[in-house]
Design an enzyme around this catalytic site. Structure first.
Site, mmCIF file in Angstrom:
data_model
loop_
_atom_site.group_PDB
_atom_site.id
_atom_site.type_symbol
_atom_site.label_atom_id
_atom_site.label_comp_id
_atom_site.label_asym_id
_atom_site.label_seq_id
_atom_site.Cartn_x
_atom_site.Cartn_y
_atom_site.Cartn_z
ATOM 1 N N CYS A 140 13.418 11.563 5.795
ATOM 2 C CA CYS A 140 13.595 11.381 7.316
ATOM 3 C C CYS A 140 15.195 11.335 7.796
ATOM 4 O O CYS A 140 15.313 11.499 8.690
ATOM 5 C CB CYS A 140 13.254 9.876 7.556
ATOM 6 S SG CYS A 140 13.823 8.496 6.439
ATOM 7 N N LYS A 158 0.720 -1.188 0.080
ATOM 8 C CA LYS A 158 -0.164 0.032 0.086
ATOM 9 C C LYS A 158 0.832 1.079 0.176
ATOM 10 O O LYS A 158 1.647 1.905 1.110
ATOM 11 C CB LYS A 158 -1.075 0.336 1.217
ATOM 12 C CG LYS A 158 -1.918 1.143 1.183
ATOM 13 C CD LYS A 158 -2.588 1.658 2.373
ATOM 14 C CE LYS A 158 -1.977 2.623 3.010
ATOM 15 N NZ LYS A 158 -2.033 3.979 2.298
ATOM 16 N N GLU A 167 10.320 1.497 9.912
ATOM 17 C CA GLU A 167 11.405 2.814 9.631
ATOM 18 C C GLU A 167 10.502 4.141 9.908
ATOM 19 O O GLU A 167 9.537 4.179 9.116
ATOM 20 C CB GLU A 167 11.892 2.632 8.378
ATOM 21 C CG GLU A 167 12.877 1.417 7.822
ATOM 22 C CD GLU A 167 14.013 1.388 8.681
ATOM 23 O OE1 GLU A 167 14.263 0.509 9.090
ATOM 24 O OE2 GLU A 167 14.422 2.727 8.928
ATOM 25 N N GLU A 175 9.671 16.141 15.258
ATOM 26 C CA GLU A 175 10.039 15.953 13.820
ATOM 27 C C GLU A 175 8.998 16.784 13.251
ATOM 28 O O GLU A 175 7.903 16.922 13.121
ATOM 29 C CB GLU A 175 9.739 14.650 13.216
ATOM 30 C CG GLU A 175 10.089 14.464 11.897
ATOM 31 C CD GLU A 175 9.775 12.814 11.496
ATOM 32 O OE1 GLU A 175 8.974 12.313 11.365
ATOM 33 O OE2 GLU A 175 11.086 12.532 10.431
HETATM 34 O O1 TXE Z 1 2.830 9.218 7.609
HETATM 35 P P1 TXE Z 1 1.899 7.992 8.037
HETATM 36 P P2 TXE Z 1 2.174 10.464 7.007
HETATM 37 C C1 TXE Z 1 6.536 11.285 9.362
HETATM 38 C C2 TXE Z 1 6.580 12.814 9.119
HETATM 39 C C3 TXE Z 1 5.116 13.212 8.759
HETATM 40 C C4 TXE Z 1 4.652 12.118 9.539
HETATM 41 C C5 TXE Z 1 3.319 11.666 9.160
HETATM 42 O O2 TXE Z 1 6.818 13.515 10.509
HETATM 43 O O3 TXE Z 1 4.700 14.408 9.053
HETATM 44 O O4 TXE Z 1 5.551 11.013 9.599
HETATM 45 O O5 TXE Z 1 3.151 11.475 7.756
HETATM 46 C C6 TXE Z 1 -0.297 4.410 6.259
HETATM 47 N N1 TXE Z 1 -2.109 1.356 9.748
HETATM 48 N N2 TXE Z 1 7.194 10.653 8.270
HETATM 49 O O6 TXE Z 1 0.656 11.092 7.546
HETATM 50 O O7 TXE Z 1 0.364 8.269 8.433
HETATM 51 C C7 TXE Z 1 -0.370 5.511 5.317
HETATM 52 O O8 TXE Z 1 -1.544 5.367 4.438
HETATM 53 C C8 TXE Z 1 -1.440 0.927 8.821
HETATM 54 C C9 TXE Z 1 8.541 10.130 8.165
HETATM 55 O O9 TXE Z 1 2.454 10.415 5.646
HETATM 56 O O10 TXE Z 1 2.811 7.371 9.017
HETATM 57 C C10 TXE Z 1 0.892 5.529 4.409
HETATM 58 O O11 TXE Z 1 0.782 4.850 3.661
HETATM 59 N N3 TXE Z 1 -0.835 2.002 7.888
HETATM 60 C C11 TXE Z 1 8.623 9.016 7.248
HETATM 61 C C12 TXE Z 1 1.674 5.136 5.550
HETATM 62 O O12 TXE Z 1 1.311 4.522 6.535
HETATM 63 C C13 TXE Z 1 -1.230 2.953 8.252
HETATM 64 C C14 TXE Z 1 7.954 9.313 5.897
HETATM 65 C C15 TXE Z 1 2.728 6.387 6.248
HETATM 66 O O13 TXE Z 1 1.678 7.413 6.573
HETATM 67 C C16 TXE Z 1 -2.058 3.366 9.400
HETATM 68 C C17 TXE Z 1 6.798 9.967 5.893
HETATM 69 C C18 TXE Z 1 -2.528 2.610 10.125
HETATM 70 N N4 TXE Z 1 -3.286 2.917 11.185
HETATM 71 C C19 TXE Z 1 6.366 10.588 7.103
HETATM 72 N N5 TXE Z 1 -2.220 5.026 9.329
HETATM 73 C C20 TXE Z 1 9.962 8.650 7.210
HETATM 74 N N6 TXE Z 1 10.589 7.921 8.250
HETATM 75 O O14 TXE Z 1 10.693 8.680 6.085
HETATM 76 C C21 TXE Z 1 -1.409 5.404 8.232
HETATM 77 N N7 TXE Z 1 -0.848 4.152 7.481
#
Ligand code: TXE
Length: 480
Positions: free
Chosen positions: A282, A173, A248, A384
């Site tokens: 990140c 996904k 990660e 962050e």
């Molecule tokens: O990440 P999410 P988001 C950090 C960064 C950002 C924050 C939120 O600070 O502002 O995370 O970003 C899926 N069960 N990083 O909202 O929500 C979601 O659909 C299973 C750092 O994008 O974590 C997406 O595909 N899956 C990071 C994925 O998780 C779920 C890079 C990431 O979404 C879910 C991005 C659930 N309950 C954001 N809820 C890095 N380490 O590089 C959401 N998802």
């Protein structure tokens, strides 16, 4: 209006729900596509297809799987410009960055694991004249791969490639915010000769599709990249099901600048480590720690370089920064700039939304921002932000630098700038992060372990770490 569909059992299809999610183009702020609004029913279909395909995919053996994955990499390369345009449109990043980093790295991810699997060995342990032990590393079966919006195809393939190479089938996904390039892979998998059901993409929001993958009883391993809060939610669901977990997560990475560094090289690299991809990586260095006796020199030079950065149309080759990924994210980043001021910080440059004209007037653009005058304990230096925002803090000596560097809940990456090799090793050994760059940033060897500690995650990706994650180790002991 473009429709972005699931890819299940070798074919594209809409969601069972029949409903759709708007997908925005960050450069204009406009809706450009509709996304299949998936749910648990679609995840069930994809998981069933994956299980049906598993014996066929496994039976191909490492040579057969390697050949198909190498063909897939070639096909992405053939269609490179299509993927570059799609990634930039979906994420808001400059075309030049998608062309230089994102898509070539996605190709490299697939090629790397398509060849790594050919050399993936295990071990034997001989018990003198008693018995022979050998370790048999077999594919798990069906792997769940959930990826974020910042480096969409880059991080999506970073999970899917080792999972497939190791012999697993995949239910993947991408983020609902940037679903496009992942949706383009299915057709190429068919063209590469991958059997239907081996690779499946279920589109939709995390709380429905991501949660359904995480909790599915027939998906025994979850590989996730995203926010720490979401990682904790995934662990809460998956741990009691005894699933293998690779998480990660976020970072609040320090950059340690010692007075003896190669100043010009440090400066040009630190501009990138601060603001590349609009600061949405990140691994970006968002807390810059500078030895006190060069603090003023650094501050002046860095602010001048930051002010010279051009925020603009992602299609324009002259743009250093494009748009941030969503309106919500832009507002989140701006809220942190407001918080920094409330906490006593001084904004040395940036801090505001950039309003472009014409078709881009509705886009989500932010000025690269430099803030000083904040201590280590404030929220601005603890949380962050994940946008084009960095803070500056002076330090007096190594011990002070390390205390500042390690003083966050995260432990993903650090950068150290010094010409003193002994000092670099003393500092490296005491930094609490999974990745440390010395006199460089984002230099990546895909064989190396990749990941963080503390709230930056669990486990490591890359090289044999990834292949071991996507296999189960079985020790066989044979008595002579
Ligand atoms: O990440 P999410 P988001 C950090 C960064 C950002 C924050 C939120 O600070 O502002 O995370 O970003 C899926 N069960 N990083 O909202 O929500 C979601 O659909 C299973 C750092 O994008 O974590 C997406 O595909 N899956 C990071 C994925 O998780 C779920 C890079 C990431 O979404 C879910 C991005 C659930 N309950 C954001 N809820 C890095 N380490 O590089 C959401 N998802």
């Amino acid at each position: 209006m473009q429709s972005i569909l699931h890819f299940i059992n070798g074919e594209e299809r809409p969601a069972e729900s029949g409903s759709w999610i708007d997908v925005h183009e960050p450069a204009t702020g406009l809706v450009y596509a509709q996304l299949a609004d998936g749910d648990a029913r679609d995840v069930d279909s994809a998981t069933e297809a994956a299980h049906q395909a598993f014996p066929v995919w496994r039976a191909l053996g490492v040579e057969g799987r390697s050949r198909i994955l190498l063909k897939l990499a070639d096909l992405i390369e053939r269609d490179l410009e299509m993927f570059v345009a799609a990634e930039s449109r979906d994420n808001g990043k400059p075309l030049s960055l998608a062309r230089k980093v994102d898509i070539p790295r996605a190709v490299a991810n697939i090629r790397f694991f398509a060849t790594a699997i050919l050399h993936f060995a295990s071990e034997a342990h001989i018990m003198d004249d008693v018995a022979l032990n050998y370790t048999d590393r077999q594919p798990i079966g069906v792997a769940g791969c959930i990826s974020p919006w910042n480096l969409p195809l880059y991080l999506f393939t970073w999970k899917v490639a080792p999972a497939l190479a190791a012999g697993n089938c995949v239910v993947a996904k991408p983020s609902e915010i940037t679903p496009l390039t992942a949706s383009m892979l299915g057709r190429l998998c068919n063209e590469a000769g991958m059997p239907p059901g081996v690779f499946n993409v279920v589109q939709g929001i995390g709380s429905k599709v991501g949660a359904a993958i995480t909790s599915h009883p027939r998906i025994p391993a979850i590989s996730f990249t995203g926010g720490t809060r979401t990682g904790a939610e995934i662990a809460r669901v998956a741990a009691p099901m005894f699933k293998k977990l690779s998480l990660e997560l976020g970072g609040k990475n320090p950059v340690l600048v010692f007075a003896d560094c190669d100043f010009e090289r440090m400066l040009s690299t630190t501009i990138h480590s601060s603001f590349r991809n609009q600061g949405q990586i990140c691994l970006c260095g968002s807390r810059i720690l500078i030895e006190r006796n060069i603090y003023s020199r650094f501050r002046h030079a860095f602010v001048e370089r930051t002010k010279a950065l051009r925020v603009g149309d992602p299609k324009d080759h002259a743009s250093d920064l494009g748009a941030v990924v969503s309106k919500d994210h832009m507002e989140k980043v701006l809220s942190y700039v407001a918080l920094a001021k409330e906490e006593g910080g001084e904004v040395l440059c940036g801090g505001k939304q950039v309003r472009l004209d014409g078709a881009l007037a509705g886009g989500w653009y932010l000025e690269p921002t430099v803030i000083e005058g904040l201590g280590p304990a404030c929220r601005t230096n603890q949380e962050e932000i994940f946008g084009p925002v960095v803070t500056l803090q002076p330090f007096d000596n190594e011990e002070h630098a390390l205390a500042l560097a390690n003083d966050t809940p995260y432990g993903l990456a650090s950068v150290v700038w010094t010409q003193d090799i002994s000092r670099s090793q003393r500092v490296v050994r005491n930094l609490r992060s999974g990745i440390v760059w010395v006199n460089c940033w984002m230099v990546r060897d895909l064989r190396t372990p990749f990941g963080g500690m503390k709230q930056s995650g669990v486990g490591r990706e890359g090289g044999t770490e990834a292949l071991r994650f996507f296999t189960e180790a079985k020790n066989v002991c044979i008595r002579y």
